[in-house]
Design a protein around this motif. Structure first.
Motif, PDB file in Angstrom:
ATOM      1  N   ALA A 190      12.652   0.557  -7.387  1.00  7.12           N
ATOM      2  CA  ALA A 190      11.316   0.112  -6.989  1.00  7.12           C
ATOM      3  C   ALA A 190      11.070   0.815  -5.358  1.00  7.12           C
ATOM      4  CB  ALA A 190      11.452  -1.463  -6.661  1.00  7.12           C
ATOM      5  N   LEU A 191      11.993   0.779  -4.567  1.00  6.90           N
ATOM      6  CA  LEU A 191      11.926   1.432  -3.472  1.00  6.90           C
ATOM      7  C   LEU A 191      11.748   2.804  -3.478  1.00  6.90           C
ATOM      8  CD1 LEU A 191      12.523   1.689  -0.104  1.00  6.90           C
ATOM      9  CD2 LEU A 191      15.090   2.192  -0.866  1.00  6.90           C
ATOM     10  N   VAL A 192      11.938   3.567  -4.501  1.00  9.33           N
ATOM     11  CA  VAL A 192      11.613   5.004  -4.651  1.00  9.33           C
ATOM     12  C   VAL A 192      10.186   4.932  -5.227  1.00  9.33           C
ATOM     13  CG1 VAL A 192      11.658   7.080  -6.289  1.00  9.33           C
ATOM     14  CG2 VAL A 192      13.781   6.004  -5.068  1.00  9.33           C
ATOM     15  N   ASP A 193       9.759   3.876  -6.076  1.00 13.10           N
ATOM     16  CA  ASP A 193       8.291   4.071  -6.594  1.00 13.10           C
ATOM     17  C   ASP A 193       7.368   3.652  -5.470  1.00 13.10           C
ATOM     18  OD1 ASP A 193       9.094   4.490  -9.069  1.00 13.10           O
ATOM     19  OD2 ASP A 193       9.137   2.178  -9.610  1.00 13.10           O
ATOM     20  N   ARG A 194       7.508   2.938  -4.517  1.00 15.71           N
ATOM     21  CA  ARG A 194       6.744   2.470  -3.339  1.00 15.71           C
ATOM     22  C   ARG A 194       6.791   3.688  -2.286  1.00 15.71           C
ATOM     23  NH1 ARG A 194      10.345  -1.667  -2.732  1.00 15.71           N
ATOM     24  NH2 ARG A 194      10.782  -1.229  -0.604  1.00 15.71           N
ATOM     25  N   SER A 195       7.646   4.722  -2.540  1.00 16.19           N
ATOM     26  CA  SER A 195       7.808   6.032  -1.612  1.00 16.19           C
ATOM     27  C   SER A 195       7.093   7.061  -2.079  1.00 16.19           C
ATOM     28  CB  SER A 195       9.111   6.157  -1.016  1.00 16.19           C
ATOM     29  OG  SER A 195       9.856   4.953  -0.455  1.00 16.19           O
ATOM     30  N   ARG A 196       6.812   7.033  -3.318  1.00 17.96           N
ATOM     31  CA  ARG A 196       6.084   8.419  -3.945  1.00 17.96           C
ATOM     32  C   ARG A 196       4.873   8.828  -3.529  1.00 17.96           C
ATOM     33  NH1 ARG A 196       9.019   9.931  -8.602  1.00 17.96           N
ATOM     34  NH2 ARG A 196      10.266   8.401  -9.441  1.00 17.96           N
ATOM     35  N   PRO A 197       4.394   9.833  -3.710  1.00 17.75           N
ATOM     36  CA  PRO A 197       3.124  10.417  -2.998  1.00 17.75           C
ATOM     37  C   PRO A 197       2.016   9.416  -3.684  1.00 17.75           C
ATOM     38  CG  PRO A 197       4.683  12.231  -3.730  1.00 17.75           C
ATOM     39  CD  PRO A 197       5.256  10.916  -3.986  1.00 17.75           C
ATOM     40  N   ASN A 198       2.097   9.147  -4.780  1.00 23.51           N
ATOM     41  CA  ASN A 198       0.882   8.316  -5.488  1.00 23.51           C
ATOM     42  C   ASN A 198       1.022   6.781  -5.300  1.00 23.51           C
ATOM     43  OD1 ASN A 198       3.157   7.865  -7.282  1.00 23.51           O
ATOM     44  ND2 ASN A 198       2.073   8.472  -9.105  1.00 23.51           N
ATOM     45  N   SER A 199       2.047   6.590  -4.440  1.00 24.91           N
ATOM     46  CA  SER A 199       2.192   5.060  -4.220  1.00 24.91           C
ATOM     47  C   SER A 199       1.041   4.535  -3.364  1.00 24.91           C
ATOM     48  CB  SER A 199       3.321   4.857  -3.372  1.00 24.91           C
ATOM     49  OG  SER A 199       3.482   3.440  -3.076  1.00 24.91           O
ATOM     50  N   SER A 200       0.414   3.382  -3.843  1.00 22.35           N
ATOM     51  CA  SER A 200      -0.687   2.815  -3.002  1.00 22.35           C
ATOM     52  C   SER A 200      -0.140   2.017  -1.872  1.00 22.35           C
ATOM     53  CB  SER A 200      -1.646   1.962  -3.939  1.00 22.35           C
ATOM     54  OG  SER A 200      -0.762   0.964  -4.298  1.00 22.35           O
ATOM     55  N   SER A 201       1.146   1.756  -1.723  1.00 26.09           N
ATOM     56  CA  SER A 201       1.421   0.869  -0.530  1.00 26.09           C
ATOM     57  C   SER A 201       1.680   1.664   0.669  1.00 26.09           C
ATOM     58  CB  SER A 201       3.136   0.318  -1.125  1.00 26.09           C
ATOM     59  OG  SER A 201       3.843   1.509  -1.160  1.00 26.09           O
ATOM     60  N   LYS A 202       1.541   0.856   1.778  1.00 27.43           N
ATOM     61  CA  LYS A 202       1.312   1.562   3.095  1.00 27.43           C
ATOM     62  C   LYS A 202       2.522   1.154   3.794  1.00 27.43           C
ATOM     63  CE  LYS A 202      -2.602   3.158   2.444  1.00 27.43           C
ATOM     64  NZ  LYS A 202      -2.838   4.668   2.442  1.00 27.43           N
ATOM     65  N   GLU A 203       3.389   1.918   4.773  1.00 30.20           N
ATOM     66  CA  GLU A 203       4.351   1.873   5.605  1.00 30.20           C
ATOM     67  C   GLU A 203       3.683   0.820   6.696  1.00 30.20           C
ATOM     68  OE1 GLU A 203       7.522   2.836   5.637  1.00 30.20           O
ATOM     69  OE2 GLU A 203       7.295   4.411   4.206  1.00 30.20           O
ATOM     70  N   THR A 204       4.700  -0.175   7.168  1.00 31.97           N
ATOM     71  CA  THR A 204       4.302  -1.048   8.019  1.00 31.97           C
ATOM     72  C   THR A 204       5.380  -1.120   9.140  1.00 31.97           C
ATOM     73  OG1 THR A 204       5.888  -2.974   7.043  1.00 31.97           O
ATOM     74  CG2 THR A 204       3.593  -2.853   6.530  1.00 31.97           C
ATOM     75  N   HIS A 205       4.465  -1.150  10.230  1.00 30.90           N
ATOM     76  CA  HIS A 205       5.496  -0.781  11.587  1.00 30.90           C
ATOM     77  C   HIS A 205       5.315  -1.831  12.660  1.00 30.90           C
ATOM     78  CE1 HIS A 205       6.234   3.194  10.355  1.00 30.90           C
ATOM     79  NE2 HIS A 205       5.009   3.281   9.935  1.00 30.90           N
ATOM     80  N   SER A 206       6.269  -2.425  13.128  1.00 26.98           N
ATOM     81  CA  SER A 206       6.122  -3.700  14.239  1.00 26.98           C
ATOM     82  C   SER A 206       5.661  -2.937  15.544  1.00 26.98           C
ATOM     83  CB  SER A 206       7.421  -4.358  14.309  1.00 26.98           C
ATOM     84  OG  SER A 206       8.619  -3.405  14.541  1.00 26.98           O
TER      85      SER A 206
END
Length: 206
Positions: A190-206
């Motif tokens: 799941a971590l890899v899937d979220r990190s793939r080039p076609n992933s729609s998820s965004k990195e969040t930063h505090s």
């Protein structure tokens, strides 16, 4: 004579690493190790001058063992996600494949030494830094190969990766969950899937 001394030291380290995996750093003293190896405390003292020296030598022995069992097979794979995945698969439950009776000494030491200062803690901190450096390197290789997106936050990826491993350690060693490895592998996927080039998820930063 030198060869005999080396053989004795190797035997001490082999028995001691097995003991360390079971009882943790606090359980490995000169007296306990001498009894476990079957030699006198004074005989053991000829090889290691203090409890800290014993513990540091055992941690270094653990690193050599883990390198042979976990890192070397992964480095035989091509750079990229295949290498990173092989490392993960080898890392989970690696002590069993190494023939040790207990769990990962460093995973245990992260909690055992969290509020303790000294040379042994410094050794564990350095080992953990080197390990996370290797994980960062392999993650960067996977990014360069196009398997992970180019703007991936490597530090965050490795942070989650290490948290996954510690959760597996607790579930497998303490809770004795038979599904621990399967759950850890699903979490990594799941971590890899979220990190793939076609992933729609965004990195969040505090």
């Amino acid at each position: 004579m030198a060869g005999t001394e080396q053989t004795t030291r190797e035997r001490i380290l082999a028995h001691g690493l097995d003991l360390l995996s079971e009882v943790g750093l606090s359980g490995v003293t000169l007296g306990v190790l001498a009894e476990n190896v079957g030699m006198s405390k004074s005989g053991l003292f000829a090889h290691f001058r203090s409890k800290d020296a014993v513990q540091i030598a055992l941690l270094q022995q653990m690193a050599r063992t883990a390198n042979a069992v976990v890192v070397a097979p992964a480095m035989q794979r091509p750079p990229g996600l295949a290498r990173l995945t092989t490392l993960v698969e080898g890392w989970l439950g690696w002590t069993t494949r190494a023939g040790l009776r207990g769990g990962c000494p460093v995973a245990a030491a992260l909690f055992e030494l969290d509020d303790v200062d000294g040379e042994v803690r410094d050794e564990v901190v350095a080992m953990e830094a080197r390990w996370r450096g290797l994980l960062s390197q392999l993650t960067r290789e996977a990014m360069d190969e196009g398997a992970l997106r180019p703007d991936l936050d490597i530090e965050q990826f490795v942070w989650e990766f290490c948290g996954l491993y510690l959760s597996h350690h607790a579930s497998h060693r303490f809770l004795r969950d038979p599904q621990a490895e399967a759950r850890a592998l699903r979490a990594f996927a799941a971590l890899v899937d979220r990190s793939r080039p076609n992933s729609s998820s965004k990195e969040t930063h505090s």
